[in-house]
Each structure stands twice: as C-alpha cells, then as structure tokens.
Design an enzyme around this catalytic site. Structure first.
Site, short mmCIF file in Angstrom:
data_model
loop_
_atom_site.label_atom_id
_atom_site.label_comp_id
_atom_site.label_asym_id
_atom_site.label_seq_id
_atom_site.Cartn_x
_atom_site.Cartn_y
_atom_site.Cartn_z
N HIS A 72 37.37 -36.04 -63.25
CA HIS A 72 37.91 -35.09 -64.23
C HIS A 72 36.79 -34.57 -65.13
O HIS A 72 36.06 -35.36 -65.72
CB HIS A 72 38.98 -35.75 -65.09
CG HIS A 72 40.28 -35.96 -64.37
ND1 HIS A 72 41.47 -36.17 -65.02
CD2 HIS A 72 40.58 -35.99 -63.06
CE1 HIS A 72 42.44 -36.32 -64.13
NE2 HIS A 72 41.92 -36.22 -62.93
N TYR A 203 46.24 -35.94 -74.14
CA TYR A 203 46.40 -36.79 -75.32
C TYR A 203 47.18 -35.98 -76.34
O TYR A 203 46.69 -34.96 -76.81
CB TYR A 203 45.03 -37.16 -75.90
CG TYR A 203 44.24 -38.17 -75.09
CD1 TYR A 203 43.49 -37.78 -73.99
CD2 TYR A 203 44.23 -39.53 -75.44
CE1 TYR A 203 42.75 -38.71 -73.25
CE2 TYR A 203 43.50 -40.46 -74.73
CZ TYR A 203 42.77 -40.05 -73.63
OH TYR A 203 42.03 -40.97 -72.92
N PRO A 295 43.17 -48.76 -76.78
CA PRO A 295 42.97 -48.03 -75.52
C PRO A 295 42.75 -46.53 -75.66
O PRO A 295 42.41 -45.86 -74.69
CB PRO A 295 44.26 -48.30 -74.74
CG PRO A 295 45.28 -48.63 -75.77
CD PRO A 295 44.55 -49.29 -76.90
N LYS A 299 37.68 -47.11 -73.46
CA LYS A 299 36.33 -47.69 -73.45
C LYS A 299 36.24 -49.14 -72.98
O LYS A 299 35.14 -49.62 -72.70
CB LYS A 299 35.72 -47.61 -74.87
CG LYS A 299 35.44 -46.21 -75.33
CD LYS A 299 34.23 -45.64 -74.62
CE LYS A 299 34.08 -44.17 -74.78
NZ LYS A 299 34.05 -43.42 -73.54
N TYR A 387 33.40 -39.45 -74.97
CA TYR A 387 34.39 -39.77 -73.94
C TYR A 387 33.73 -40.03 -72.58
O TYR A 387 34.10 -40.97 -71.88
CB TYR A 387 35.41 -38.62 -73.83
CG TYR A 387 36.68 -39.03 -73.11
CD1 TYR A 387 37.74 -39.62 -73.80
CD2 TYR A 387 36.83 -38.84 -71.74
CE1 TYR A 387 38.88 -40.02 -73.15
CE2 TYR A 387 37.98 -39.23 -71.08
CZ TYR A 387 39.01 -39.81 -71.80
OH TYR A 387 40.15 -40.21 -71.14
C1 PHB Z 1 45.10 -44.94 -68.14
O1 PHB Z 1 45.12 -44.13 -67.21
O2 PHB Z 1 45.62 -46.07 -68.02
C2 PHB Z 1 44.48 -44.60 -69.44
C3 PHB Z 1 43.89 -43.36 -69.59
C4 PHB Z 1 43.31 -43.03 -70.80
C5 PHB Z 1 43.33 -43.92 -71.85
C6 PHB Z 1 43.91 -45.17 -71.70
C7 PHB Z 1 44.50 -45.50 -70.50
O3 PHB Z 1 42.78 -43.57 -73.05
#
Ligand code: PHB
Ligand code: APR
Length: 396
Positions: A72, A203, A295, A299, A387
């Site tokens: 991505h 997000y 989460p 990271k 990121y």
């Molecule tokens: C996930 O795909 O489990 C995932 C993706 C992004 C995050 C946390 C978990 O910030």
C-alpha cells in the site's frame, strides 16, 4: 545444553533474531511456552514497514509475503464524512507498507528456521533466568510441566517473551524504570468474510468513536471500532458492530463497508509502556518485553524487528571483532527509535479517538489538527514518514 544465544519467546522479535544470528553463523536456541500451532494461529496486527519488508527480502523470507501480502502506497484519514488521502509513497521517495498478517510472518519464520535445522523448543514451562551479571548466564526450563528441569548455558540471553514473560522482571527493580500509560478505550477487532471495502486502509475519526478498515486478503477483511476499555465482547452482537461501522464510516457521498459473516471478534486494551534500560548484564530485552504501543500507529511488530536487528548486529560485532561497543549502546540505540514510535502511536491515538474527558473545545482542536495534518504538505509528510517507518540511528 550449550549455545551462544538463548532466546526466550518465538514471536517476531525472537524468531527474527534467530534468523539474523544464523546468517552470521551464530548459534541460538529458541524457547517458546506455547505450541507451534498456537503461535501460528493467534490473530494480531498486520502492517509491515518498508524496513521490515526489506529485511524479509534480505533474509530470503519474502516469498509468501510477496504472494499474499498487499503493498500500500497510501492511507486514508476520514473525518466529518470526508476522506483525505495520505500519499505515503510519493511523500517518502517511494516507501510503502505491506499488509501481511503477523501470524503469516510467524509461519514463514518458523518454517524457514526449522528447515535450516534451527532449534525451537515449543511448549516449554517454568522458564527462569540465572547468573545474568556473569559472562556465563543460564536459562532453565522444562519441556513439559512434568519433565525434569534442563539448563542452557550461553553467552547471551535475549528476552523476547512479550509483555508478560519472565525476562523483564529478572532485571532488578532498582536498575530499571518503567513508563506506563493506559488509554480509556479498547479496540473491538473483527475478521469478516467479504471482499475489500477499500483499496487502502481507512483511519476514521467520528463523534461515535474511531473506526479502522484494514484487509487481510481478497476474501477476508479486518476492521476495528473503538469501544470502552472495560466493554465485554458479549455486548456486541454482529448487527451492533455493523451498525457502528456504517455510522462511523459513512461519507457525504454514501460510502458503506461491504458486509459479510464475522468469523472472529475480540476486544483488546490500549496502552503505552517502555522499560529503560532494555539490558541488564548479559540479558537483552527485545520487542514487547521492553515496550508496548497502542495499535493506532501499527508499530508493534516493526519495533520488535528493529530491536532484533540492533541486537543481532551487536552480538555479531562481539563474536567477529571481540568488541562490545554496540552491545554497550544497545539500549540507547533501540530506545531512541522506540520513543519516536511511542510518540507517533500516541499522536495517532490522540488524533483519531474520542476521549471521554474531551470538552467541546478539545473536540474542535482535534478536528482542526486533522484538517491541518491532511491539508498541509508538512502535516502529510510527517504522518507518511513515521507510518512507513523511521530509520535506526546507529550513531551516538
Ligand atoms: C490490522 O490490519 O490489523 C491493523 C492495521 C493498522 C493498524 C492496526 C492494525 O494501525
Ligand atoms: N517462556 C517462553 N516463551 C514465552 C514465555 C515464557 N515464560 N512467556 C511468553 N512467551 C512467548 C509468547 O508465547 C510469545 O510467543 O514469547 C512470545 C512473545 O511474542 P510476542 O508477544 O509476539 O512479542 P514480540 O516478539 O516482541 O513481538 C511484538 O507482537 O504482540 C504483538 O503487537 C505486538 O506486534 C507486536 C509484536
């Protein structure tokens, strides 16, 4: 038994370390309390930074990741019913992330280690660390609860046993400082049988709370919603989860998640934690044993991998050149990167969640911050470079 490095824990930190050491001809034994099946099936996060992806390639462990994983080059921030893309690839000179589940990484690392003849002992109990302040430390364990105690004599112990493992607590309390922060919310995560709802991760900040749209494969999707930290999964029948996802993620132009059967759901808490230093005598902590991030910044796994890189380099230097410079600076090198990841994870968490204590003023400031971050090239670049992953700083 005798080895050069005794590694406690077969998570990303311990397994990656065993591979990096093996590449330099250094012997290790990995002790893991759970079964191989259990570690290969536990659902965790799934975002690999560019540096983690590159390392898997370097170690020739990237075949399945390249087949099943998804690269991505951007993510979306969604608020006030509108999406704002963060073009990470363009803003970082070509860096991307790979969406590839942690348990798939674990499968690849275990299979390759076993195939190379590496030693991983699964299902051990009663692991204890001894003589850490000598240059002949030892680890004791049992192969099963009824089996006799065995000892491994070694040069170094790598404590890669996660937040609850015995390694960190083997460092005397008066020589370590622990930094804790607990957030008032948790994440309810689901796995859904459905095609992807979005080409990139979303997000989302909403009055009802945070939501995240992620993916696992063309057939299985991963989504999260913010819930109360104390909430019980029994309070969340599937329809209630979908109703929240629909409300929070709705856009002005009618976007809705693609629904399907929910095949797994659970709630995890959110906290930040750092133990400093990450070393005591011949014991070196790596990964969740030394630090936890919420989460939101994706990271956790990547920090475990970068600790393993630093530790492998330091141990490599010890055996090749009889030098202890890097070993002496292990904690300092790791913690510099760890605190920046803590900072970013904290920033993302503050930016994207609803906090019970926020006033109407705080809420408007949060939305203004989102607006700034997604409309200024400086804001966008800050998110993008963190990121995709910051470099390890080896210097003093
Ligand atoms: C996930 O795909 O489990 C995932 C993706 C992004 C995050 C946390 C978990 O910030
Ligand atoms: N003896 C042996 N092994 C142990 C013991 C013990 N007493 N206690 C824990 N372990 C094992 C756990 O079963 C687990 O497999 O140590 C391993 C630690 O692995 P992780 O928890 O995955 O930690 P780490 O390798 O540091 O990776 C961090 O994993 O938890 C996620 O979000 C986290 O992505 C991050 C990553």
């Amino acid at each position: 038994m005798r080895t050069q490095v005794a590694i406690i824990g077969a998570g990303p930190a311990g397994l990656m370390l065993s591979h990096l050491l093996a590449r330099d001809g250094i012997m290790s034994i990995v002790l893991e309390s759970r079964t191989r099946q259990a570690i290969e099936e536990t659902i965790r996060a799934g975002v690999l930074e560019q540096g983690t992806v590159d390392l898997l390639h370097e170690l020739k462990l990237a075949d399945r990741m390249e087949q099943i994983g998804e690269r991505h080059g951007g993510i979306e921030f969604r608020f006030r019913g509108r999406g704002h893309r963060i073009p990470m690839r363009d803003l970082t000179g070509g860096n991307e992330v790979m969406i590839y589940a942690q348990h798939e990484v674990i499968k690849d690392l275990v299979a390759a280690r076993v195939q190379q003849g590496g030693e991983i002992v699964f299902g051990v109990s009663d692991v204890q660390l001894h003589d850490l302040d000598t240059d002949r430390p030892r680890v004791s364990f049992r192969r099963s609860p009824e089996a006799p105690t065995e000892f491994i004599a070694c040069d170094f112990i790598a404590g890669c046993d996660g937040f609850h493992g015995p390694s960190r607590s083997s460092i005397p309390e008066n020589v370590r400082t622990e930094y804790h922060k607990t957030f008032p919310m948790g994440w309810l995560g689901i796995l859904v049988e459905a095609p992807p709802s979005s080409e990139e991760l979303i997000y989302c900040n909403h009055d009802r709370g945070f939501a995240l749209v992620s993916t696992r494969s063309p057939e299985v999707q991963r989504m999260y919603i913010q819930v109360d930290a104390q909430d019980d999964i029994a309070n969340w029948p599937d329809e209630r989860i979908w109703s929240e996802l629909r409300s929070r993620l709705a856009t002005e132009d009618g976007w809705a998640p693609i629904e399907g059967p929910i095949i797994q759901k659970s709630i995890v808490g959110m906290r930040s934690f750092v133990c400093s230093p990450m070393q005591y005598g011949r014991l070196f902590l790596a990964g969740d044993a030394a630090h936890i991030v919420p989460p939101t910044g994706a990271k956790g796994l990547n920090l475990a991998v970068s600790d393993a890189r630093v530790l492998a380099a330091a141990i490599g230097e010890f055996y090749q050149d009889s030098r202890t410079d890097l070993l002496a600076r292990y904690s300092q090198i790791c913690l510099r990167r760890v605190w920046k990841a803590e900072r970013f994870s904290n920033f993302m968490t503050q930016l994207l969640h609803r906090f019970p204590e926020h006033s109407a003023f705080d809420r408007e400031i949060q939305l203004a911050e989102l607006d700034y971050m997604t409309s200024s090239v400086h804001g966008l670049s800050t998110i993008a470079e963190n990121y995709v992953g910051l470099p390890i700083e080896w210097g003093t």
